[in-house]
Design an enzyme around this catalytic site. Structure first.
Site, PDB file in Angstrom:
ATOM      1  N   CYS A   2     -29.933  11.602  10.514  1.00  0.00           N
ATOM      2  CA  CYS A   2     -28.494  11.823  10.348  1.00  0.00           C
ATOM      3  C   CYS A   2     -28.188  13.325  10.450  1.00  0.00           C
ATOM      4  O   CYS A   2     -29.003  14.152  10.075  1.00  0.00           O
ATOM      5  CB  CYS A   2     -27.938  11.351   9.007  1.00  0.00           C
ATOM      6  N   ARG A  27     -30.659  13.874  15.770  1.00  0.00           N
ATOM      7  CA  ARG A  27     -31.053  13.484  14.409  1.00  0.00           C
ATOM      8  C   ARG A  27     -30.776  12.012  14.113  1.00  0.00           C
ATOM      9  O   ARG A  27     -31.180  11.487  13.085  1.00  0.00           O
ATOM     10  CB  ARG A  27     -30.301  14.343  13.388  1.00  0.00           C
ATOM     11  N   TRP A  75     -28.547   7.856  11.526  1.00  0.00           N
ATOM     12  CA  TRP A  75     -29.772   7.119  11.788  1.00  0.00           C
ATOM     13  C   TRP A  75     -29.900   6.173  10.608  1.00  0.00           C
ATOM     14  O   TRP A  75     -30.147   6.603   9.483  1.00  0.00           O
ATOM     15  CB  TRP A  75     -30.962   8.054  11.885  1.00  0.00           C
ATOM     16  N   ASN A 101     -26.553  13.126   4.542  1.00  0.00           N
ATOM     17  CA  ASN A 101     -27.847  12.999   5.211  1.00  0.00           C
ATOM     18  C   ASN A 101     -28.899  12.942   4.118  1.00  0.00           C
ATOM     19  O   ASN A 101     -28.971  13.854   3.298  1.00  0.00           O
ATOM     20  CB  ASN A 101     -28.085  14.217   6.123  1.00  0.00           C
ATOM     21  N   GLY A 102     -29.701  11.872   4.120  1.00  0.00           N
ATOM     22  CA  GLY A 102     -30.732  11.729   3.095  1.00  0.00           C
ATOM     23  C   GLY A 102     -30.732  10.309   2.560  1.00  0.00           C
ATOM     24  O   GLY A 102     -30.184   9.410   3.190  1.00  0.00           O
ATOM     25  N   GLU A 482     -51.945  11.539  21.636  1.00  0.00           N
ATOM     26  CA  GLU A 482     -50.617  12.111  21.864  1.00  0.00           C
ATOM     27  C   GLU A 482     -49.964  11.481  23.099  1.00  0.00           C
ATOM     28  O   GLU A 482     -48.773  11.156  23.093  1.00  0.00           O
ATOM     29  CB  GLU A 482     -50.710  13.646  21.997  1.00  0.00           C
ATOM     30  N   LYS A 486     -46.390   9.423  23.306  1.00  0.00           N
ATOM     31  CA  LYS A 486     -45.284   9.794  24.198  1.00  0.00           C
ATOM     32  C   LYS A 486     -44.847   8.594  25.020  1.00  0.00           C
ATOM     33  O   LYS A 486     -43.660   8.334  25.196  1.00  0.00           O
ATOM     34  CB  LYS A 486     -45.689  10.913  25.171  1.00  0.00           C
ATOM     35  N   GLU A 489     -42.995   6.025  22.881  1.00  0.00           N
ATOM     36  CA  GLU A 489     -41.695   6.510  22.429  1.00  0.00           C
ATOM     37  C   GLU A 489     -40.625   6.450  23.487  1.00  0.00           C
ATOM     38  O   GLU A 489     -39.519   6.018  23.222  1.00  0.00           O
ATOM     39  CB  GLU A 489     -41.803   8.003  22.067  1.00  0.00           C
ATOM     40  N   HIS A 505     -66.855  -1.826  21.462  1.00  0.00           N
ATOM     41  CA  HIS A 505     -66.890  -2.451  20.134  1.00  0.00           C
ATOM     42  C   HIS A 505     -65.661  -3.324  19.896  1.00  0.00           C
ATOM     43  O   HIS A 505     -65.331  -3.629  18.759  1.00  0.00           O
ATOM     44  CB  HIS A 505     -67.026  -1.377  19.050  1.00  0.00           C
ATOM     45  N   LYS A 604     -35.105  12.635  15.572  1.00  0.00           N
ATOM     46  CA  LYS A 604     -36.028  13.755  15.724  1.00  0.00           C
ATOM     47  C   LYS A 604     -36.585  14.233  14.396  1.00  0.00           C
ATOM     48  O   LYS A 604     -37.756  14.561  14.278  1.00  0.00           O
ATOM     49  CB  LYS A 604     -35.330  14.909  16.428  1.00  0.00           C
TER      50      LYS A 604
HETATM   51  C1  F6R Z   1     -42.978  12.511  18.560  1.00  0.00           C
HETATM   52  C2  F6R Z   1     -42.313  13.275  17.543  1.00  0.00           C
HETATM   53  C3  F6R Z   1     -42.588  12.923  16.116  1.00  0.00           C
HETATM   54  C4  F6R Z   1     -42.680  14.209  15.274  1.00  0.00           C
HETATM   55  C5  F6R Z   1     -42.829  13.853  13.794  1.00  0.00           C
HETATM   56  C6  F6R Z   1     -42.997  15.078  12.933  1.00  0.00           C
HETATM   57  O1  F6R Z   1     -42.645  12.931  19.841  1.00  0.00           O
HETATM   58  O2  F6R Z   1     -41.558  14.147  17.816  1.00  0.00           O
HETATM   59  O3  F6R Z   1     -43.746  12.164  16.000  1.00  0.00           O
HETATM   60  O4  F6R Z   1     -43.773  14.952  15.719  1.00  0.00           O
HETATM   61  O5  F6R Z   1     -41.701  13.149  13.380  1.00  0.00           O
HETATM   62  O6  F6R Z   1     -41.908  15.930  13.057  1.00  0.00           O
HETATM   63  P1  F6R Z   1     -41.992  17.439  12.590  1.00  0.00           P
HETATM   64  O7  F6R Z   1     -42.959  18.119  13.494  1.00  0.00           O
HETATM   65  O8  F6R Z   1     -40.599  17.962  12.728  1.00  0.00           O
HETATM   66  O9  F6R Z   1     -42.492  17.427  11.178  1.00  0.00           O
END
Ligand code: F6R
Length: 609
Positions: A2, A27, A75, A101-102, A482, A486, A489, A505, A604
């Protein structure tokens, strides 16, 4: 999760709030809304499910005139995304409106109490208790009513509040959710993040927990929980507003992938300099303290956690200090063994991730020293850690992290070298060799980006597959994790990473004709072993995209498509090998028509548990 904004000034609030929200959509984007005090001194609320564009359309059809207001992009946590659950939330008379927000953790108890007091609720949200509580405590002074209200709240919040009873004020407060105040000429702003105000001002206050803001025609006043006025230093934002714009690219994600060479260079600047010792002005830990460390925990979430895995390899290899790496949501509840000889490194792009922050606090409670690696100056982790190492990636707007990951890797290498230098686990020549390789990385990343057409083609061929597997050994496995994240996501393809040696395994049962496998084979020592693992899947019909260092052309004999990264030392290879993974996820998502910058269900900044 949010984003909240607020405005008071001489201009029409509606367009300023919407523009601010557009910078915070990363957000959350389940719904959006504004509450504006209109010319008749009433609160006019417009809110609706879906992207900000829906709200904008409604505001274009039925504009609200007024120069004071608050706004929200959501969100969803409590209550599905719907018009009624959208913020702002108001009291019954609609004289008080709130954006939040929270998470209010004790909202059920508060809700039951308020219902007994005669209040009725319209939404399923935790937030709706707030306007009713403000209403309950309101006695002609909004600031006082908000102060009394937050005393009842448990959980995290950044709140923006307006009332038509005092139609010349916006009140705000934060606890465990970010909030900044923008200081303009004859106008003031609140926002969850700096980009939301950057078109109007570069001077901001970075609020601490339990600081209250009163914005009125006299400007901005700050108060502590007892109502005493407090003074705060103005933070002047030096980065360019254009850094948070798309700048000719179709999406933020691809723009940020292309910004990686610069981000890497900026993060190394003045820290990695030829023939000079590693300089970390921002880190105060002494040689003695470094020698005393007997264990390092690296704790983070998501992509930052994957950067931490590379960090573990690098730190252990270069310093011989044992490192444990763990996701913050597990660490915080696990009763980990920590003492004054433990060093914790938390990694967080935003510096606001709730689990990471909680893990940091737990480590500090048990007397560990904490170094924060973060991209946001003044963020919560940067304030609470003993030392901070900033990654200079610039604002990362796309929800999927790319350039922040690269700079987090650089930060890990810098810390590893700094410790190696202090502990003398490497010779000066060895350190110089690694630094030289590091300084060459930005150009090498540029070279990897030049090969994007081949990845685009492969992405077009595989975009309709339902599953994908990524294999690697050692650091390649860390990058595979990673890459798989990606791809999940942004392109919604189920993708899993496996340590290639584990394949037989169990996971190999999933390989059949046409299964897509990305095989990372950049680690010289493990190359032959990887080739064997690749053969195991190709003989079972897998369609394999192999990634290796230049010169390892043998890979071509076993894979369907091959991709070479420039040569570098093994420990630094993740910086280069992750780039084709990022491009693969981007182009697969584009082929499928996915919204790459705002993938479904994601936000994010995860500031809730
Ligand atoms: C994936 C992504 C998330 C963040 C995670 C931690 O692309 O962006 O997995 O890496 O939410 O976020 P931060 O780094 O802001 O603590």
């Amino acid at each position: 999760m949010c984003g909240i904004v607020g405005y008071i000034g001489q201009r029409q609030a509606s367009s300023i709030l919407v523009e601010g929200l557009s910078k915070l959509e990363y957000r959350g984007y389940d719904s959006a809304g504004v509450a504006i005090i209109n010319e008749s001194n009433n609160i006019d609320v417009k809110k609706c499910k879906g992207r900000l564009a829906n709200l904008e359309e409604q505001l274009n059809e039925n504009p609200i005139e007024g120069m004071i207001g608050i706004g929200h992009t959501r969100w969803a946590t409590h209550g599905e995304p719907s018009d009624v659950n959208s913020h702002p939330h108001s009291n019954e008379k609609q004289t008080i409106s709130v954006v939040h927000n929270g998470i209010i953790e004790n909202y059920i108890e508060l809700r039951e109490w308020l219902i007994k007091e005669g209040y009725t609720f319209k939404s399923e949200t935790d937030t709706e208790v707030v306007p009713h509580l403000v209403d309950y405590y309101y006695n002609g002074n909004l600031l006082e009513a908000v102060m009394k209200t937050v005393k009842k709240l448990e959980g995290s919040y950044a709140l923006g509040v307006v009332t038509s009873e005092e139609s010349d004020k916006v009140v705000a407060v934060r606890k465990d959710s970010p909030l900044i105040v923008g200081l303009g000429e004859g106008e003031s702003f609140i926002a969850s993040d700096i980009p939301a105000v950057l078109n109007h001002t570069r001077d901001v206050y970075l609020l601490e927990d339990n600081e209250f803001v009163l914005m009125d025609k006299n400007g901005v006043s700050l108060f502590d929980t007892e109502g005493n006025k407090i003074e705060k230093e103005v933070f002047h934002v030096t980065w360019d507003a254009a850094a948070a714009e798309k700048g000719g690219f179709d999406h933020f994600m691809i723009k940020e992938i292309y910004e990686q060479p610069k981000a890497i260079r900026d993060t190394m600047t003045s820290r990695i300099v030829k023939n000079e010792s590693i300089k970390l002005d921002d880190i105060t830990i002494t040689k003695e303290q470094i020698k005393n460390i007997d264990k390092i925990y690296i704790v983070a979430c998501g992509t930052a956690y994957h950067a931490g895995i590379v960090g573990k390899y690098a730190i252990e290899k270069l310093t011989r200090i044992p490192v444990e790496i763990e996701v913050a949501s597990e660490f915080r509840y696990r009763d980990p063994i920590i003492n004054e000889k433990t060093l914790m490194i938390v990694i967080s792009q935003s510096g606001e991730t709730a689990d990471t922050l909680a893990a940091l606090r737990e480590a500090k409670r048990q007397n560990a020293r904490v170094i924060a690696v973060t991209n946001v100056v003044g963020s919560s982790v940067s304030r609470e850690a003993d030392d901070v190492l900033y990654t200079w990636a610039g604002p990362e707007i796309a929800v999927a992290s790319t350039k922040a990951y690269e700079t987090q890797l650089i930060a890990m290498y810098i810390i590893a070298l700094f410790f190696a230098e202090n502990k003398e686990t490497l010779s000066e020549e060895e350190i110089e060799d690694i630094k030289e390789e590091m300084l060459a990385l930005p150009e090498k990343v540029e070279k990897v980006l030049e090969g994007k057409e081949k990845i685009k083609e492969f992405a077009a061929n595989i975009c309709n597959n339902k599953n994908m597997f990524l294999l690697g050994r050692g650091l390649d496995y860390a990058v595979a994790l990673e890459g798989a994240l990606k791809i999940k996501e942004v392109s919604y393809i189920h993708s899993d990473a496996y340590a290639a040696g584990e394949l037989k395994h169990g996971p190999i049962a999933l390989i059949e004709d046409g299964t897509v496998v990305i095989a990372l084979s950049t680690q010289e020592r493990l190359f032959e072993k990887m080739v064997s693992n690749v053969k195991e899947v190709t003989t079972r019909g897998a369609n394999v995209f192999g990634i290796a260092m230049e010169g390892h052309t043998e890979i071509e004999k076993t894979v369907n498509e091959s991709y070479y990264i420039p040569r570098t030392i093994e420990v630094l290879a993740p910086i280069l090998s992750v780039v084709p993974m990022q491009l693969m996820s981007y182009y697969t998502a584009i082929e499928k028509g996915c919204d790459v910058d705002k993938p479904r269900n994601l936000a994010k900044s995860v500031t809730v548990e």
